[in-house]
Scaffold this active site. Structure first.
Site, PDB file in Angstrom:
ATOM      1  NE  ARG A  82      47.523  44.033  41.651  1.00  0.00           N
ATOM      2  CZ  ARG A  82      47.350  45.347  41.776  1.00  0.00           C
ATOM      3  NH1 ARG A  82      47.919  46.011  42.772  1.00  0.00           N
ATOM      4  NH2 ARG A  82      46.618  46.022  40.913  1.00  0.00           N
TER       5      ARG A  82
ATOM      6  CG  HIS B  87      45.078  45.924  46.259  1.00  0.00           C
ATOM      7  ND1 HIS B  87      46.246  45.533  46.887  1.00  0.00           N
ATOM      8  CD2 HIS B  87      44.237  46.326  47.249  1.00  0.00           C
ATOM      9  CE1 HIS B  87      46.109  45.711  48.197  1.00  0.00           C
ATOM     10  NE2 HIS B  87      44.910  46.185  48.437  1.00  0.00           N
TER      11      HIS B  87
ATOM     12  CE1 TYR C 271      46.295  49.290  39.158  1.00  0.00           C
ATOM     13  CE2 TYR C 271      44.191  50.055  40.005  1.00  0.00           C
ATOM     14  CZ  TYR C 271      45.176  49.095  39.944  1.00  0.00           C
ATOM     15  OH  TYR C 271      45.050  47.934  40.667  1.00  0.00           O
TER      16      TYR C 271
END
Lengths: 372, 323
Positions: free
Chosen positions: A266, A270, A279
């Site tokens: 990805r 998100h 993160y």
């Protein structure tokens, strides 16, 4: 602390096109299309990315409340969905914009959910494509049930290619922790249902790395449920197409379900509300950028003699799609709460009608007296 | 003819399956065993394993795959083995079954029946005596009904299967083995109507499922005290059909709602509110609620104290009339 070992997830996968555009062979899978077919897939990839780029921009301009980018996952989505026949059926997630594109959905219809004008967007029967599911993994059971229905109707293993049908269920690495996905894998295996489970392992469930989600590579779960598992380079559109086509044909032939783990990444957040820099490292993102699913196809096509006009025309087509998306987004009709009452039930209830009438009367009573 | 509720449901299911090849039965042990209560007995033998499916033991999957089958045009009738086992399927019922028609703006239909044997009074272990109907009745997009006697069971299950909307079908397992007259010829009452099952003048007692018989028993006992109670079987819990209730309470001035489910935020609360809205000037006493207590279902040796019974119902009638 968690005993996470990302290296344990590095098991081999099927690859037919390397990141630098070289075709390679696999013992069991091959992409049999010609250059025109690859150009077609390339177009799908480019158009899917344009949908994503435009929608992202629309969110930043305040036209959409949210957008979940598919950036980086185009090959997994397009390659698998293009392996479907028109009469096959797909159950997507909210991130599968490339699947919707490949099923012929006007991509502007993807925007309503995120603009707040709709909860779906299209008639599933028009595209043999269910509406995107936001509940993680729930659709894998729907796909399994649908596939069981195909078996009941005798649409599996007849040898008639116009008749035999299959289903594909899309889900992510995070979804594999949901009970529904395990139940779906189990039921599909027990019933030998004609369904392909296509896991887009994009390495993150919002912030949680895939290695924290599953102690073993996702593909290895298949063995425990008694179905074949295949790991594929999810950024390789040719491999995704080949692997899915083979699994779908097994399903249509009555040989049961398959689990495919497409290893992808990805590249974006998100959703537009997320900040992935909290993160994951920039170096990791850069590493995956070098494995971009679109660049490698362009390198291949350029080497194989696709004309500059093709690329120029495609670029213009993508620009036109961008214009269409921007216009369609701003022209989407606002939802009418009064009309929405009509869709709670097929057979409306007295209570439903009373509340609808109450709302309509209230709205009429204040018309002109308050500002919207 | 006289038959048990189990047999009445079985014959209703059989007729529905004969009439429509798209009707499928799914659930744990519904095939070879005929269900733990034998409601589906003999149906797999007659209709085959394709139409009566013994499912793996996973309630979310039972409902979730039924969603997929409904997408394909089937009319699945799923059995949740016991009331307390429905919660693993709660997400699929609430987030998918109830919402798909709405999400798709009417393009997708979910003509599914979710059968749930419910309620206590059978001396069962934990999770086998619950009354979760309120949780489904408050979910927009679901319809919820409950049969109280074999005749209704026979007809209502067929009507629920014929509905193009999803129906949660609550079966009062405590009454499964009681016999009653079933008229298999006469056209049934519509599914979405409540019904006066005992006319009376002095107070209106409102119930559904297993409590209907308990209330009828209470009304017979009240006759000894010269009291004439009207008893209404709601039959449909969502949508509620309170027309007969309103008409009745306007006559009697007193309303007593009876259910096994816990009191707080139970169906009785909604019914009391509606009665207040519709019968405010006719009420001679506050609406009384006779219900299970707000506690998890107790050990079965205490259930006779927990469940509404004749004495508690008559006490509520007395309290109302003495108000």
């Amino acid at each position: 602390m968690n005993q996470v070992n990302p290296a344990a997830h590095e098991v081999p996968f099927v690859q037919l096109l390397t990141p630098d555009g070289q075709r390679v062979t696999d013992a069991e899978h091959s992409f049999d299309g010609d250059r025109a077919a690859i150009e077609g897939l390339y177009r799908d990839l480019v158009m899917t990315r344009r949908v994503d780029v435009e929608a992202f921009a629309l969110q930043r301009h305040g036209e959409l409340g949210l957008w979940p980018p598919a950036l980086g996952q185009e090959a997994a989505q397009v390659g698998s969905a293009r392996a479907l026949k028109a009469h096959d059926y797909a159950f997507p997630t909210y991130r599968d914009h490339g699947v919707a594109w490949a099923r012929g959905v006007d991509p502007s219809l993807l925007l309503g959910v995120y603009r707040g004008t709709d909860l779906g967007g299209w008639d599933p029967a028009d595209h043999q494509l269910a509406l995107p599911n936001i509940i993680i993994g729930a659709q894998t059971l729907h796909a399994t049930g649908y596939a069981m229905g195909l078996t009941l109707e005798g649409l599996v293993g007849t040898g008639d290619s116009e008749r035999d049908s299959a289903v594909i269920a899309y889900f992510g690495d995070g979804a594999t922790s949901e009970g529904d996905v395990s139940e779906a894998l189990d039921w599909a295996a027990v019933h030998q249902a004609p369904v392909v489970f296509f896991c887009e392992n994009n390495h993150y469930a919002i912030s949680l790395p895939a290695a924290n989600q599953s102690h073993v590579p996702i593909v290895q779960r298949a063995a425990g449920f008694g179905l074949p598992g295949v790991r594929v380079d999810g950024n390789d559109v040719l491999a995704c197409h080949a692997v899915t086509q083979r699994a779908l044909q097994r399903a249509r032939d009555g040989q049961g379900p398959t689990l495919i783990e497409a290893v992808t990444y990805r590249m974006g957040a998100h959703t537009t509300s997320d900040d992935p820099s909290r993160y994951r490292e920039a170096a990791e993102v850069a590493e995956w950028k070098a494995k971009d699913p679109i660049d490698r196809v362009r390198l291949l096509l350029e080497a194989e003699g696709t004309t500059p006009e093709f690329f120029a025309d495609l670029s213009a087509e993508a620009d036109a799609l961008g214009v269409h998306l921007r216009q369609a987004c701003q022209n989407m009709p606002e939802p009418d709460l009064a009309e929405l009452f009509d869709h709670v039930f097929v057979e409306s209830t007295v209570e439903n009608q009373q509340q609808q009438a109450e709302y309509v009367a209230w709205r009429a009573s204040i018309e002109g007296s308050v500002s919207a | 003819m006289r038959m048990t509720m189990v047999k009445a449901l079985n014959s209703g299911l059989r007729i529905a399956m004969e009439n429509d090849p798209k009707v499928l039965l799914m659930g744990e042990d519904v095939g070879r065993l005929g269900g733990v209560f034998r409601v589906t007995e003999g149906l797999q033998k007659d209709f085959g394993e394709g139409r009566v499916m013994d499912s793996p033991l996973a309630e979310s999957a039972i409902v979730g795959t039924a969603v997929g089958l409904a997408f394909r045009g089937f009319r699945p009738v799923v059995e949740i083995q016991f009331d307390g086992f429905v919660y693993p399927a709660y997400d699929q019922i609430v987030s998918q079954v109830a919402k798909l028609h709405f999400r798709s703006r009417g393009r997708v239909r979910m003509p599914m029946v979710i059968r749930i044997p419910f309620g206590g009074g059978i001396g069962a272990v934990e999770h086998h005596s619950e009354s979760p109907e309120g949780q489904f009745a408050l979910t927009a997009g679901l319809k919820v009904v409950s049969c109280a006697d074999p005749h209704d069971a026979h007809w209502m299950i067929q009507q629920a299967i014929a509905s193009d909307d999803p129906v949660v079908f609550m079966e009062p397992k405590r009454r499964y083995w009681e016999t009653g007259e079933v008229d298999t010829e006469t056209a049934p009452a519509p599914l979405w109507e409540s019904r006066v099952v005992r006319p009376g003048r002095d107070a209106t007692v409102i119930a559904y499922g297993a409590m209907v018989k308990t209330c009828l028993d209470s009304a017979r006992a009240a006759e000894d005290d010269g009291l004439d109670l009207e008893v209404i079987d709601l039959r449909t819990l969502s949508p509620l059909d309170l027309g007969p209730v309103v008409e009745s309470v306007r006559r009697t001035g007193h309303a007593i709602v009876v259910h096994e489910a816990a009191r707080t935020l139970g169906l009785g609360a909604e019914i009391a509110a509606r009665i207040t809205e519709e019968c405010f000037y006719s009420l001679e006493s506050p609406v009384q609620r006779v219900t299970g207590y707000d506690m998890p279902y107790p050990p079965s040796r205490a259930e006779h104290e927990f469940l509404p019974g004749l004495d508690r119902i008559l006490d509520a009638v007395d309290r109302a009339r003495a108000y």
